[in-house]
Design an enzyme around this catalytic site. Structure first.
Site, short mmCIF file in Angstrom:
data_model
loop_
_atom_site.label_atom_id
_atom_site.label_comp_id
_atom_site.label_asym_id
_atom_site.label_seq_id
_atom_site.Cartn_x
_atom_site.Cartn_y
_atom_site.Cartn_z
N CYS A 56 0.81 -1.23 0.00
CA CYS A 56 0.00 0.00 0.00
C CYS A 56 0.85 1.28 0.00
CB CYS A 56 -0.97 -0.01 1.17
SG CYS A 56 -0.25 -0.59 2.71
N HIS B 214 -2.09 6.83 3.75
CA HIS B 214 -0.65 6.79 4.03
C HIS B 214 0.00 8.04 3.45
CE1 HIS B 214 -1.26 2.85 5.49
NE2 HIS B 214 -0.65 2.13 4.57
N1 LIG Z 1 -5.08 -3.13 5.04
C1 LIG Z 1 -4.43 -2.54 4.03
O1 LIG Z 1 -4.37 -1.31 3.90
C2 LIG Z 1 -3.72 -3.40 3.01
C3 LIG Z 1 -3.18 -2.76 1.91
C4 LIG Z 1 -2.51 -3.51 0.93
C5 LIG Z 1 -2.41 -4.88 1.07
N2 LIG Z 1 -2.94 -5.49 2.16
C6 LIG Z 1 -2.81 -6.96 2.23
O2 LIG Z 1 -4.11 -7.51 2.04
C7 LIG Z 1 -4.22 -8.72 2.81
C8 LIG Z 1 -5.42 -8.61 3.75
O3 LIG Z 1 -5.24 -7.53 4.63
P1 LIG Z 1 -6.42 -6.98 5.56
O4 LIG Z 1 -5.91 -5.70 6.09
O5 LIG Z 1 -7.71 -7.00 4.86
O6 LIG Z 1 -6.44 -8.11 6.73
P2 LIG Z 1 -7.61 -8.48 7.77
O7 LIG Z 1 -8.49 -7.33 8.05
O8 LIG Z 1 -6.94 -9.13 8.91
O9 LIG Z 1 -8.49 -9.60 6.98
C9 LIG Z 1 -7.98 -10.87 6.71
C10 LIG Z 1 -9.00 -11.71 5.93
O10 LIG Z 1 -8.41 -12.99 5.63
C11 LIG Z 1 -9.21 -14.04 6.20
N3 LIG Z 1 -8.32 -15.09 6.74
C12 LIG Z 1 -7.45 -15.00 7.78
N4 LIG Z 1 -6.79 -16.16 7.97
C13 LIG Z 1 -7.27 -17.02 7.03
C14 LIG Z 1 -7.00 -18.38 6.71
N5 LIG Z 1 -6.12 -19.11 7.40
N6 LIG Z 1 -7.68 -18.94 5.68
C15 LIG Z 1 -8.59 -18.25 4.97
N7 LIG Z 1 -8.90 -16.94 5.24
C16 LIG Z 1 -8.24 -16.33 6.25
C17 LIG Z 1 -10.03 -13.38 7.31
O11 LIG Z 1 -11.22 -14.16 7.48
P3 LIG Z 1 -12.00 -14.29 8.91
O12 LIG Z 1 -12.79 -13.02 9.09
O13 LIG Z 1 -12.88 -15.49 8.68
O14 LIG Z 1 -10.95 -14.50 9.96
C18 LIG Z 1 -10.29 -12.01 6.68
O15 LIG Z 1 -11.35 -12.12 5.75
C19 LIG Z 1 -2.88 -8.91 3.54
O16 LIG Z 1 -2.06 -9.74 2.77
C20 LIG Z 1 -2.34 -7.49 3.58
O17 LIG Z 1 -0.95 -7.46 3.69
C21 LIG Z 1 -3.61 -4.80 3.13
#
Ligand SMILES: NC(=O)c1ccc[n+]([C@@H]2O[C@H](COP(=O)([O-])OP(=O)(O)OC[C@H]3O[C@@H](n4cnc5c(N)ncnc54)[C@H](OP(=O)(O)O)[C@@H]3O)[C@@H](O)[C@H]2O)c1
Length: 360
Positions: free
Chosen positions: A146, A239
């Protein structure tokens, strides 16, 4: 309409996907998947909606599926934690699905021939897909970290016109960048945390790949020295980066301003649905950009640049800002998918995939 499945649909980025896709002209969400915590629940029960505005009506009743193929969709958007993303996304690609992902798992994997793409910056890198396409027709495309999105977009117009030889960037990153629940409130309140795991290395590596050139089936990284220091600050979304850059050729402030303000890419030429009219918005006020005021520029898809001034150590300094869950995540993946669709790469036969039956 092209049917989209969202992996990690209950998370911070997953919710943003659903919000941005709710009225999309080409994509409709037909499947949602998450961890076994959420499995088989109706999406409305599995997901605690945390974005402004109402819960997207069209997905309320979808049952949350496991993150395993087959999934009832044509294309997969992934927002899985990187610890699980690599295996899961690999399985979907092998099963014939185009996978467009936010996760870092494949971004720098030269052996896997996975393109890392910002459509305005390096759309030609998508040619890597042809080297990776499996027998089933599936493939993986990644969007950047990001903060790397903001860094590469802010630098691309300067690099094209004047050549960037070095950049030093200090980021101030929003809490939503850590997902949900993310940083504990007692750590975040009244505080700045000068550490985000692996973030500095990601920005340094990914920026060079994004600004690199594609030739003879490979990406040659840009010869730019990149130094990043990252901080978590008490801001919900957006950011911010404070930059110092050294250029190959001399430039005036008016020329820099013009390079940013007139910067356009393939998404603007093709008028893709999520493409902002101005990928870079130049702000002339002395106290802009600010996260709260500027993160939604271009519906969250524009990077705002301001505070441009000569620098006493390198050549120029400026500040840039972008929305981390829109341009930095879900919006970035959707724009990649829109470009793939416009290029006829999204739904190419053969698709020897046995589809899951559509269930409630
Ligand atoms: N947040 C940002 O600004 C951002 C920006 C760029 C990239 N990213 C990337 O995008 C990805 C997600 O980030 P996020 O911020 O959305 O994270 P998050 O809020 O923690 O959400 C994680 C998601 O993945 C699911 N999950 C977790 N463990 C799992 C497993 N073992 N098997 C299947 N599903 C699973 C969760 O489902 P449950 O609800 O069922 O637990 C939830 O839907 C990461 O790789 C992160 O680095 C994030």
């Amino acid at each position: 309409m092209i049917r989209v499945g969202i992996l990690g649909a209950t998370g911070t980025v997953g919710q943003r996907f659903l919000q941005l896709l709710e009225r999309h002209p080409d994509f409709v969400v037909s499947a949602v998947a998450a961890s076994d915590r959420s499995e088989e629940k109706p999406y409305v029960e599995a997901c605690q909606w945390r974005l402004p505005g109402d819960f997207p009506e069209s997905v309320r009743a979808l049952r949350v599926r496991p993150c395993e193929p087959p999934l009832d969709c044509d294309v997969v958007f992934s927002s899985l934690p990187s610890a699980v993303a690599r295996d899961v996304e690999g399985r979907f690609a092998a099963a014939g699905y185009p996978v467009i992902t936010n996760s870092s798992s494949f971004r720098m994997d030269a052996d896997a021939d996975v393109p890392l793409v910002i459509p305005e910056v390096n759309p030609e890198h998508l040619a890597l897909i042809d080297r990776q396409r499996t027998k089933s027709g599936g493939y993986i495309v990644t969007n950047p970290n990001c903060s790397a999105v903001m860094v590469a977009l802010a630098l691309a117009p300067l690099h094209r016109r004047f050549g960037v030889t070095s950049v030093v960037v200090t980021t101030m990153q929003a809490l939503s960048g850590a997902g949900y629940p993310g940083v504990p409130s007692l750590d975040a309140t009244d505080n700045v945390i000068p550490y985000i795991a692996e973030e500095e290395a990601k920005i340094e590596r990914e920026t060079k790949k994004l600004l690199g050139t594609y030739a003879d089936g490979a990406v040659r990284t840009a010869d730019v020295a990149v130094s990043a220091q990252c901080h978590r600050v008490n801001v919900t979304d957006g950011h911010l980066g404070a930059f110092r850059v050294k250029l190959e050729r001399r430039a005036t402030l008016a020329e820099l301003r013009d390079a940013w303000a007139t910067f356009r890419g393939l998404p603007q030429q093709l008028e893709l649905p999520s493409a902002p009219t101005h990928p870079i918005v130049v702000r002339d006020e002395p106290d802009r950009p600010q996260p709260r005021l500027d993160r939604d520029a271009g519906n969250g898809m524009s990077v705002s640049v301001g505070r441009v001034a000569p620098d006493t150590v390198l050549d120029w300094r400026f500040v840039a800002l972008s929305h981390n869950t829109i341009r930095g995540a879900a919006g970035a993946a959707i724009l990649n998918a829109e470009l793939l669709l416009a290029q006829g790469r999204l739904l190419q036969p053969p698709r020897a995939v046995e589809r899951a039956p559509a269930r409630g």
